[in-house]
Design a protein around this motif. Structure first.
Motif, PDB file in Angstrom:
ATOM      1  N   ASP A 138       0.822  -1.207   0.000  1.00 31.07           N
ATOM      2  CA  ASP A 138       0.000   0.000   0.000  1.00 31.07           C
ATOM      3  C   ASP A 138       0.860   1.263   0.000  1.00 31.07           C
ATOM      4  OD1 ASP A 138      -2.296  -1.521   0.043  1.00 31.07           O
ATOM      5  OD2 ASP A 138      -2.388  -1.587   2.229  1.00 31.07           O
ATOM      6  N   ASP A 139       0.367   2.274  -0.721  1.00 25.96           N
ATOM      7  CA  ASP A 139       1.007   3.594  -0.747  1.00 25.96           C
ATOM      8  C   ASP A 139      -0.127   4.616  -0.731  1.00 25.96           C
ATOM      9  OD1 ASP A 139       2.542   5.836  -1.049  1.00 25.96           O
ATOM     10  OD2 ASP A 139       3.102   5.451  -3.132  1.00 25.96           O
ATOM     11  N   ASP A 158      -0.523   7.729   0.174  1.00 28.65           N
ATOM     12  CA  ASP A 158      -0.384   9.108  -0.311  1.00 28.65           C
ATOM     13  C   ASP A 158       0.203   9.169  -1.726  1.00 28.65           C
ATOM     14  OD1 ASP A 158       2.148   8.327   0.288  1.00 28.65           O
ATOM     15  OD2 ASP A 158       2.544   9.851   1.802  1.00 28.65           O
ATOM     16  N   ASP A 194       3.154   8.698  -2.985  1.00 27.87           N
ATOM     17  CA  ASP A 194       4.426   9.394  -3.197  1.00 27.87           C
ATOM     18  C   ASP A 194       5.534   8.445  -3.658  1.00 27.87           C
ATOM     19  OD1 ASP A 194       4.846   7.949  -0.916  1.00 27.87           O
ATOM     20  OD2 ASP A 194       5.342   9.656   0.374  1.00 27.87           O
ATOM     21  N   ILE A 219       6.596   5.773  -2.038  1.00 25.97           N
ATOM     22  CA  ILE A 219       7.187   5.087  -0.889  1.00 25.97           C
ATOM     23  C   ILE A 219       6.062   4.309  -0.197  1.00 25.97           C
ATOM     24  CG2 ILE A 219       8.520   5.305   1.224  1.00 25.97           C
ATOM     25  CD1 ILE A 219       9.971   6.284  -1.286  1.00 25.97           C
ATOM     26  N   THR A 220       6.224   2.965  -0.078  1.00 27.59           N
ATOM     27  CA  THR A 220       5.158   2.152   0.529  1.00 27.59           C
ATOM     28  C   THR A 220       4.958   2.536   1.987  1.00 27.59           C
ATOM     29  OG1 THR A 220       6.755   0.416   1.084  1.00 27.59           O
ATOM     30  CG2 THR A 220       5.604   0.233  -1.023  1.00 27.59           C
ATOM     31  N   ASP A 221       3.715   2.322   2.453  1.00 31.31           N
ATOM     32  CA  ASP A 221       3.327   2.774   3.790  1.00 31.31           C
ATOM     33  C   ASP A 221       4.230   2.211   4.883  1.00 31.31           C
ATOM     34  OD1 ASP A 221       1.344   4.177   2.596  1.00 31.31           O
ATOM     35  OD2 ASP A 221      -0.295   2.847   3.205  1.00 31.31           O
ATOM     36  N   ASP A 256       7.142   4.467   4.873  1.00 34.30           N
ATOM     37  CA  ASP A 256       6.848   5.898   4.753  1.00 34.30           C
ATOM     38  C   ASP A 256       6.788   6.542   6.129  1.00 34.30           C
ATOM     39  OD1 ASP A 256       6.036   8.415   3.994  1.00 34.30           O
ATOM     40  OD2 ASP A 256       4.631   7.674   2.477  1.00 34.30           O
ATOM     41  N   PRO A 284       3.251   9.570   6.163  1.00 32.42           N
ATOM     42  CA  PRO A 284       2.276   8.851   5.327  1.00 32.42           C
ATOM     43  C   PRO A 284       1.203   9.730   4.689  1.00 32.42           C
ATOM     44  CG  PRO A 284       1.809   8.507   7.654  1.00 32.42           C
ATOM     45  CD  PRO A 284       3.091   9.261   7.599  1.00 32.42           C
ATOM     46  N   GLY A 290      10.003   8.971   2.362  1.00 29.47           N
ATOM     47  CA  GLY A 290       8.657   9.507   2.219  1.00 29.47           C
ATOM     48  C   GLY A 290       8.447  10.845   2.900  1.00 29.47           C
TER      49      GLY A 290
END
Length: 553
Positions: A353-354, A356, A358, A360-362, A365, A368, A380
């Motif tokens: 999952d990402d 936002d 951007d 960078i994965t959560d 990040d 976030p 992130g």
């Protein structure tokens, strides 16, 4: 004599255990190898290979053939003189990893002799030549032949913390049949041993009887008996026969330990107890002894005689296109190896999952909730190029000199002129100095989504380079437009960078003369303008806002 044999067998057990601990086991078979799968289980194997069924098909496994030799003894109404000799052969086949079937044929021979005399022998026709009241020492020699089918259970191949085992402990039980031939040494030629038995009785027994004398009694009896065993032992009336010998159904139980030497051969130590439905293996139905100490005669039945076979065996596995017998394989091996290093199971593609967007994965990040389009670093976190505390996506002055900080909410700093330059500023305000007179500079147009300079664009830049070189005191602003998305920001940056790189690398103009501006508003997205930048402030180089987006071009 018997104790020495048991000590020897026990010592051999420890030697075998030590040797087997050094034996090398073969590797577990490959569950994907169809050549070891029998035809009737190939449909399951096909479903397994297609990941439509989670369990691999059971492989074809080898037969085991074995030969055993060892000590054979009978427990009955007459004392076993010492263990005799036994031998057996068997064929064994695994039905699963725990249970297997074994067919075994065996032979045993042993002798027995009582060291106490008996007088109530008249019910036994084998002693019919003796007068009632005589002293008789029961004896026998018995040969046993049996055949049985046994179920064998082993659990030691199921290992949770080890791939293989070099030994197996097993237990078994089975049913079968046996024939036996029991003979008694009742006559010295054709004459009863009446005088000989009386001599032994008078020498050792009577009121001075002691159990300590039993070895001497047996030795004396052996010296007097001729060992011919000429008399048929007592039989049950109506007992069925096979090959003219008494036949009985048997039940046997036992346990053993098997030591693996290699993929083909193993050694085994085993003890088997057999219970036949007869009390006449020793030729005597009742245990009748004359106890000279008390003067009382006893008559006691043991119900059924039993015989025991303690053996050492060598086993060989046979079979082509088959795996080892399954009691040597760990059924957990496939599952453990597949979990540790998957080869067959389907693994879903990871979804990272990402929230936002951007890049960078959560899980990595550290910020976030970055706004869409905001340039971030590898963690992130929103970039702050000039370190003024205002992130780049809010900073209207991307590079604020340190002396001009602190900045306002828009990242714009206030740079007071140095005291030494007040007079110069006054002259400038009064128009005493003139701005750079480089004149108009061209604009470079790119094709949609392209960052490559066309030949026309290069010609324009070559012409502009002459103007720039002829005005060495002039700063040149290179301006790109549009920043409504991350991709537009990166595209604007790439185009400005392409123009500056060309002028620096191809035309030899110093990098310090350029002001790098991208993502500006109010211009054509596909156009980069060259402007007189004298008096403007700005960086000569700017990090790419979204370098990962550049890889797709």
């Amino acid at each position: 004599m018997a104790s020495k044999k048991y000590v020897s067998i026990l010592s051999l057990t420890f030697l075998l255990a030590s040797a087997a601990s050094q034996a090398q086991l073969g590797g577990t078979y490959d569950v994907q190898d169809s050549s070891v799968i029998p035809s009737k289980r190939l449909p399951q194997h096909t479903e397994f290979m297609a990941n439509n069924y989670p369990y691999p098909a059971k492989p074809r496994n080898q037969w085991e053939l074995g030969l055993q030799v060892g000590a054979f003894g009978i427990s009955g109404d007459v004392r076993n003189r010492f263990p005799g000799i036994g031998a057996a052969i068997h064929a064994r086949k695994a039905l699963g990893y725990v249970f297997s079937l074994r067919a075994q044929a065996g032979f045993g021979t042993t002798k027995g002799l009582n060291f106490q005399p008996s007088q109530n022998f008249t019910k036994n026709p084998a002693w019919s030549a003796y007068a009632p009241g005589s002293h008789v020492f029961y004896n026998y020699k018995t040969n046993v032949y049996d055949l049985s089918l046994q179920g064998v259970v082993t659990l030691t191949n199921i290992r949770f913390h080890k791939a293989k085992s070099s030994f197996n402990v097993y237990a078994f039980g089975g049913l079968g049949g046996m024939i036996y031939d029991t003979k008694i040494d009742a006559l010295n030629g054709s004459t009863p041993y009446t005088a000989e038995f009386d001599d032994v009785y008078n020498q050792f027994l009577g009121n001075q009887f002691s159990y300590k004398d039993r070895k001497d009694i047996k030795k004396a009896l052996k010296d007097k008996l001729d060992g011919s065993y000429e008399t048929e032992g007592q039989r049950d009336p109506g007992q069925p026969t096979l090959f003219k010998k008494p036949f009985r159904v048997i039940f046997n139980v036992g346990a053993g330990v098997q030591f693996k030497l290699n993929k083909k051969f193993s050694l085994a130590i085993e003890d088997k107890l057999t219970i036949p439905k007869t009390d006449l293996l020793d030729g005597q139905q009742f245990q009748e002894n004359d106890n000279s100490i008390t003067g009382a005669a006893t008559a006691q039945s043991r119900d059924y005689d039993t015989y025991n076979f303690l053996s050492l065996g060598i086993n060989m596995a046979i079979g082509n296109k088959s795996v080892e017998p399954l009691w040597w394989l760990n059924p957990l091996d496939y599952a453990y190896n597949e979990v540790n290093k998957p080869r067959h199971m389907k693994l879903p593609k990871p979804v990272l999952d990402d929230a936002d967007g951007d890049g960078i994965t959560d899980q990595f990040d550290q910020e976030p909730n970055t706004p869409a389009g905001a340039p971030v670093d590898s963690h992130g976190v929103s970039r702050d190029t000039d370190g003024d505390g205002v992130p780049d996506y809010k900073d209207k002055e991307l590079v604020t000199p340190t002396q001009c900080q602190p900045v306002d909410a828009d990242g714009v700093g206030k740079c007071p002129p140095p005291a030494c330059c007040d007079s110069l500023m006054k002259i400038i305000e009064e128009g005493g100095l003139h701005k750079c007179k480089i004149g108009n500079l061209p604009s470079v147009t790119f094709k949609a989504k392209s960052i490559t300079l066309s030949n026309d664009a290069k010609a324009l830049l070559a012409s502009a380079a002459s103007q720039i070189k002829n005005n060495p005191d002039c700063k040149i602003a290179v301006v790109g437009y549009c920043s409504s998305s991350k991709s537009e920001q990166q595209l604007s940056w790439d185009r400005v960078n392409a123009v500056i790189s060309y002028l620096v690398d191809k035309e030899g103009i110093s990098q310090d003369r350029f002001i790098f501006k991208y993502g500006e508003a109010g211009g054509d997205c596909n156009t980069v303008d060259l402007q007189d930048g004298t008096g403007q402030e700005g960086p000569t180089t700017v990090p790419a806002p979204h370098p990962n987006l550049r890889r797709g071009r």
